[in-house]
Design a protein around this motif. Sequence first.
Motif, mmCIF file in Angstrom:
data_model
loop_
_atom_site.group_PDB
_atom_site.id
_atom_site.type_symbol
_atom_site.label_atom_id
_atom_site.label_comp_id
_atom_site.label_asym_id
_atom_site.label_seq_id
_atom_site.Cartn_x
_atom_site.Cartn_y
_atom_site.Cartn_z
ATOM 1 N N THR A 1 -64.522 0.688 75.411
ATOM 2 C CA THR A 1 -65.851 1.288 75.300
ATOM 3 C C THR A 1 -66.869 0.496 76.099
ATOM 4 O OG1 THR A 1 -65.273 2.135 73.120
ATOM 5 C CG2 THR A 1 -67.604 2.071 73.656
ATOM 6 N N GLU A 2 -66.707 -0.818 76.132
ATOM 7 C CA GLU A 2 -67.627 -1.633 76.936
ATOM 8 C C GLU A 2 -67.476 -1.334 78.424
ATOM 9 O OE1 GLU A 2 -69.067 -6.279 77.267
ATOM 10 O OE2 GLU A 2 -68.252 -5.506 75.383
ATOM 11 N N ALA A 3 -66.257 -0.966 78.853
ATOM 12 C CA ALA A 3 -66.067 -0.574 80.250
ATOM 13 C C ALA A 3 -66.894 0.666 80.580
ATOM 14 C CB ALA A 3 -64.589 -0.315 80.530
ATOM 15 N N LEU A 4 -66.971 1.609 79.646
ATOM 16 C CA LEU A 4 -67.788 2.809 79.862
ATOM 17 C C LEU A 4 -69.265 2.448 79.925
ATOM 18 C CD1 LEU A 4 -65.968 5.235 77.395
ATOM 19 C CD2 LEU A 4 -65.631 5.016 79.854
ATOM 20 N N HIS A 5 -69.685 1.540 79.065
ATOM 21 C CA HIS A 5 -71.070 1.063 79.088
ATOM 22 C C HIS A 5 -71.409 0.457 80.453
ATOM 23 C CE1 HIS A 5 -74.690 -1.181 77.898
ATOM 24 N NE2 HIS A 5 -74.109 -2.270 78.375
ATOM 25 N N GLN A 6 -70.521 -0.385 80.944
ATOM 26 C CA GLN A 6 -70.771 -1.033 82.231
ATOM 27 C C GLN A 6 -70.782 -0.007 83.362
ATOM 28 O OE1 GLN A 6 -68.148 -4.331 82.920
ATOM 29 N NE2 GLN A 6 -69.263 -5.062 84.703
ATOM 30 N N SER B 1 -66.459 1.512 68.826
ATOM 31 C CA SER B 1 -65.424 0.480 68.956
ATOM 32 C C SER B 1 -65.992 -0.862 68.523
ATOM 33 C CB SER B 1 -64.926 0.377 70.397
ATOM 34 O OG SER B 1 -64.283 1.558 70.812
ATOM 35 N N PHE B 2 -65.202 -1.590 67.737
ATOM 36 C CA PHE B 2 -65.598 -2.910 67.265
ATOM 37 C C PHE B 2 -64.418 -3.863 67.446
ATOM 38 C CE2 PHE B 2 -67.499 0.351 64.394
ATOM 39 C CZ PHE B 2 -68.749 0.365 64.995
ATOM 40 N N GLY B 3 -64.703 -5.111 67.841
ATOM 41 C CA GLY B 3 -63.611 -6.020 68.155
ATOM 42 C C GLY B 3 -63.791 -7.415 67.609
ATOM 43 N N PHE B 4 -62.658 -8.140 67.483
ATOM 44 C CA PHE B 4 -62.704 -9.549 67.113
ATOM 45 C C PHE B 4 -63.694 -10.271 68.032
ATOM 46 C CE2 PHE B 4 -58.110 -9.953 65.249
ATOM 47 C CZ PHE B 4 -58.504 -9.167 64.186
ATOM 48 N N GLY B 5 -64.431 -11.194 67.454
ATOM 49 C CA GLY B 5 -65.491 -11.853 68.189
ATOM 50 C C GLY B 5 -66.844 -11.262 67.862
ATOM 51 N N GLY B 6 -66.851 -10.188 67.067
ATOM 52 C CA GLY B 6 -68.112 -9.546 66.696
ATOM 53 C C GLY B 6 -68.625 -8.548 67.705
ATOM 54 N N HIS B 7 -67.750 -8.050 68.573
ATOM 55 C CA HIS B 7 -68.167 -7.096 69.607
ATOM 56 C C HIS B 7 -68.345 -5.697 69.026
ATOM 57 C CE1 HIS B 7 -67.233 -10.078 72.695
ATOM 58 N NE2 HIS B 7 -66.095 -10.296 72.070
ATOM 59 N N ASN B 8 -69.449 -5.059 69.366
ATOM 60 C CA ASN B 8 -69.718 -3.677 68.974
ATOM 61 C C ASN B 8 -70.083 -2.880 70.215
ATOM 62 O OD1 ASN B 8 -69.790 -4.445 66.067
ATOM 63 N ND2 ASN B 8 -71.663 -5.494 66.688
ATOM 64 N N ALA B 9 -69.479 -1.718 70.384
ATOM 65 C CA ALA B 9 -69.794 -0.871 71.527
ATOM 66 C C ALA B 9 -69.743 0.590 71.090
ATOM 67 C CB ALA B 9 -68.812 -1.111 72.673
ATOM 68 N N VAL B 10 -70.717 1.367 71.547
ATOM 69 C CA VAL B 10 -70.825 2.770 71.165
ATOM 70 C C VAL B 10 -71.169 3.587 72.396
ATOM 71 C CG1 VAL B 10 -72.098 4.460 69.756
ATOM 72 C CG2 VAL B 10 -71.617 2.169 68.842
ATOM 73 N N VAL B 11 -70.546 4.756 72.519
ATOM 74 C CA VAL B 11 -70.945 5.708 73.565
ATOM 75 C C VAL B 11 -71.331 7.026 72.916
ATOM 76 C CG1 VAL B 11 -69.573 4.660 75.409
ATOM 77 C CG2 VAL B 11 -68.567 6.471 74.005
ATOM 78 N N VAL B 12 -72.256 7.722 73.563
ATOM 79 C CA VAL B 12 -72.747 9.022 73.099
ATOM 80 C C VAL B 12 -72.376 10.068 74.138
ATOM 81 C CG1 VAL B 12 -74.782 10.358 72.426
ATOM 82 C CG2 VAL B 12 -74.701 7.900 71.987
ATOM 83 N N VAL B 13 -71.667 11.104 73.697
ATOM 84 C CA VAL B 13 -71.255 12.204 74.581
ATOM 85 C C VAL B 13 -72.063 13.447 74.207
ATOM 86 C CG1 VAL B 13 -69.353 13.675 75.352
ATOM 87 C CG2 VAL B 13 -68.938 11.252 74.819
ATOM 88 N N ARG B 14 -72.650 14.091 75.219
ATOM 89 C CA ARG B 14 -73.405 15.328 75.009
ATOM 90 C C ARG B 14 -72.758 16.445 75.804
ATOM 91 N NH1 ARG B 14 -78.453 13.660 76.227
ATOM 92 N NH2 ARG B 14 -79.266 13.654 74.108
ATOM 93 N N ASN B 15 -72.793 17.651 75.266
ATOM 94 C CA ASN B 15 -72.268 18.800 76.011
ATOM 95 C C ASN B 15 -73.075 18.995 77.295
ATOM 96 O OD1 ASN B 15 -74.410 19.812 74.023
ATOM 97 N ND2 ASN B 15 -74.245 21.518 75.452
ATOM 98 N N TYR B 16 -72.455 19.596 78.275
ATOM 99 C CA TYR B 16 -73.137 19.837 79.553
ATOM 100 C C TYR B 16 -73.195 21.338 79.797
ATOM 101 C CZ TYR B 16 -74.475 19.305 84.427
ATOM 102 O OH TYR B 16 -75.167 19.354 85.626
#
Length: 411
Positions: free
Chosen positions: A166-171, A396-411
């Motif tokens: 999920t962080e890859a999508l953020h980046q 998505s949440f990961g060891f180390g305290g990582h939190n990542a979220v993505v928002v998908v909207r219809n097109y």
Amino acid sequence: MTRKVVITGLGATTPIGGDAPTTWQNALKGVSGAHTLTDDWVAEFQLPVTFAAKASTPASEVLTRVEAKRLDPSSQFAIIAAREAWADAGSPEVDGSRFAVCFATGIGGVWTLLDAWDTLRDRGARRVLPMTVPMLMPNGAAAAVSLDLGAQAGAHTPVSACASGTEALHQAVELIRSGKVDIVMAGGTEAAIHPITLAAFSSMQALSKRNDDPEHASRPYDRDRDGFVMGEGAGALVLEAEEHALARGAKIYGELAGTSVTADAYHITAPDPEGLGATRALKAALFDARAQAEDVVHVNAHATSTPVGDKPEYTALHAALGKHVDNVAVSATKSQMGHLLGASGAVEAVLTVLAVHERKAPLTINLDHQDPEIPLDVVTSARDLPQGDIVALSNSFGFGGHNAVVVVRNY
């Protein structure tokens, strides 16, 4: 004005399908990818957990012998998913200097590293393969995808445990919005069904021990959940600036409207029990998407099936969405695929995009007795999503305290 980021290609290889369409159809059917392991090393090392969710289609059946030999299994899965996503996007002719890769992993080339150690110990230094370093390095998958597709604007590798994909999508979204690139191949990969990882996760009491019933072992939100099931595979998404996609006449699955990344700064493995970091991530992603809580109709939850992990996510969803959380269709697809670690966020994002595009929410299986402390509206049979403008979340949440979220909207 912020550039709009759209999704134009999808690819996946998972425990329930060798490609994205098969994975999607099986996610709607409730197929389990968990099975008893038949590898000799399970008995050799007397592993306490004897099952996992292997990729349904071995990479060796898709790649050439030469390709497979020069890539760690994690990179093999990445190439397979990325090629599918690229073909799905129409294999566009693009300017390589405006094309980047963001491909994540949580662990990287663990098979290559430990096989090389066995070779060194048993046969000596001269027998260690010269390709060992490029195969074991965590950025090997991103580099392989970049080489394969000619992406010259950067090959990035977020490594944030189970939040990596999920962080890859953020980046990737940040890169496109910055104007530095027009198109990004984004995703995550993992191939860590290995004696050392199974032993280590077992030692920390993170894995389910239902050796006699693998298919029902992953049971997010269930009162009797006892840990996650190890999975493997990869997910890939082609992300583009809207104007770039429209100029080439691309089909568009949806908009990747918002993203966020936060950290708990609480504990190296345990999530913040109050879900404070996850709450901030959810709220920030909605703000980034210019969306309201009431716009959300679906969540593909992180929901690993661990006793301590599932409840803080509910707490965070309730804090971020308020009473509206009762109206949201929640899917926990790790119940089917197991936990793909660094690939999980990318694969679940693929499913979230398809859920919005097809207006259907995939299943959560094995929910026999829902934990009364997690009163979510969990999807236990494939459900239609509303028409009109809708928003879905993938967490998505990961060891180390990582939190990542993505928002998908219809097109």
